[in-house]
Design a protein around this motif. Structure first.
Motif: not given
Length: 91
Positions: A20-26, A31-41
């Protein structure tokens, strides 16, 4: 220095909070690939912290000590910045 509060937390809750914290700082325009990168990190951080907590792969003590020093420095810097803002608003 005040004593920090300790918490009990499950790994699944820890994972949810880090995600949740990762998605808040997006950025809003991520872009979708950025969301995927944040989720992986976020998943990688969760896995690493979980392994530290269960003792299967502890984080290096010097890394933890350095992270704590940096955290204290940033906290202190925040206090100084708040005082500067308050003083500027009083003028």
């Amino acid at each position: 220095m005040t004593e920090e509060k300790k918490y009990e937390i499950t790994i699944s809750d820890l994972s949810a909070y880090i995600g949740a914290a990762a998605f808040e700082i997006l950025p809003e325009d991520a872009k979708e690939e950025d969301v995927d990168k944040y989720a992986m990190v976020a998943a990688g951080i969760t896995d690493r912290v979980a392994k530290h907590l269960d003792g299967s792969n502890p984080l290096p003590e010097d890394h933890v000590a350095l992270a704590k020093k940096v955290g204290r420095f940033i906290d202190g810097l925040g206090v100084v910045c708040e005082k500067i803002v308050q003083a500027a608003m009083e003028e």
